[in-house]
Design a protein around this motif. Sequence first.
Motif, PDB file in Angstrom:
ATOM      1  N   UNK A  24       0.767  -0.944  -0.234  1.00  0.00           N
ATOM      2  CA  UNK A  24       0.038   0.184  -0.109  1.00  0.00           C
ATOM      3  C   UNK A  24       0.894   1.058   0.000  1.00  0.00           C
ATOM      4  N   UNK A  25       1.994   1.234   0.886  1.00  0.00           N
ATOM      5  CA  UNK A  25       2.815   2.227   0.816  1.00  0.00           C
ATOM      6  C   UNK A  25       3.638   2.667  -0.470  1.00  0.00           C
ATOM      7  N   UNK A  26       3.806   1.563  -1.102  1.00  0.00           N
ATOM      8  CA  UNK A  26       4.440   1.745  -2.817  1.00  0.00           C
ATOM      9  C   UNK A  26       3.510   2.450  -3.548  1.00  0.00           C
ATOM     10  N   UNK A  27       2.158   2.127  -3.561  1.00  0.00           N
ATOM     11  CA  UNK A  27       1.121   2.414  -4.218  1.00  0.00           C
ATOM     12  C   UNK A  27       0.735   3.894  -4.062  1.00  0.00           C
ATOM     13  N   UNK A  28       0.431   4.332  -2.937  1.00  0.00           N
ATOM     14  CA  UNK A  28       0.225   5.668  -2.395  1.00  0.00           C
ATOM     15  C   UNK A  28       1.513   6.284  -2.025  1.00  0.00           C
ATOM     16  N   UNK A  33      -2.006   7.570   3.913  1.00  0.00           N
ATOM     17  CA  UNK A  33      -3.133   7.209   2.978  1.00  0.00           C
ATOM     18  C   UNK A  33      -2.698   5.589   2.806  1.00  0.00           C
ATOM     19  N   UNK A  34      -1.530   5.185   3.139  1.00  0.00           N
ATOM     20  CA  UNK A  34      -1.164   3.570   3.118  1.00  0.00           C
ATOM     21  C   UNK A  34      -2.034   2.800   4.149  1.00  0.00           C
ATOM     22  N   UNK A  35      -2.104   3.722   5.242  1.00  0.00           N
ATOM     23  CA  UNK A  35      -2.707   2.965   6.552  1.00  0.00           C
ATOM     24  C   UNK A  35      -4.424   2.824   5.985  1.00  0.00           C
ATOM     25  N   UNK A  36      -4.895   4.184   5.363  1.00  0.00           N
ATOM     26  CA  UNK A  36      -6.227   3.967   5.183  1.00  0.00           C
ATOM     27  C   UNK A  36      -6.590   3.124   4.106  1.00  0.00           C
TER      28      UNK A  36
END
Length: 165
Positions: A24-28, A33-36
């Motif tokens: 998720x962190x790599x996408x956002x 935003x990754x946590x969301x």
Amino acid sequence: MNKEKQEIFLKLLSEVNDSLFMYARALVKNNKDAEDLVQDSIIATYENFESLRNYSCFKGYIFKVARSKYIQKHRRSWLFGKYEADSENSLISNDFTPDLPLEIETLYNALNKLPENQKESLVLFEISGFSIEEICEIQSSSLSAVKSRLRRAREKLSMILKSEY
């Protein structure tokens, strides 16, 4: 959902939670935003957990849910043009965050310069540990397309990192 299935869900989630966050962190572009995205993915997976027939597919399933949630959230800016996408990117901070080492932050910044499908393939394969066949399923792509994305992503990432240092 009964108590036994809840425990199974939590056990399966604990095994993939870190790699899901890294994906998720790599996408956002930031941790919030990754946590969301991770939370939205967990909720959607939990709501449909009883329909999952084979628990060995849990990792691929939750990553596919995360990908769908990411696409769903960002489709509006993709559909309505460059202005909104530029506005959104100007609000996202790419500054160093104290909870990530500098090398990882540099890697994330370099990954964000890759085309979305290449970045996603590379993160799924190299960081999250999915096989090429699993990535084909997650991305709904052919084997040759995923292999090509991985090769191109590695080449571009290498060029980006070399140019920055």
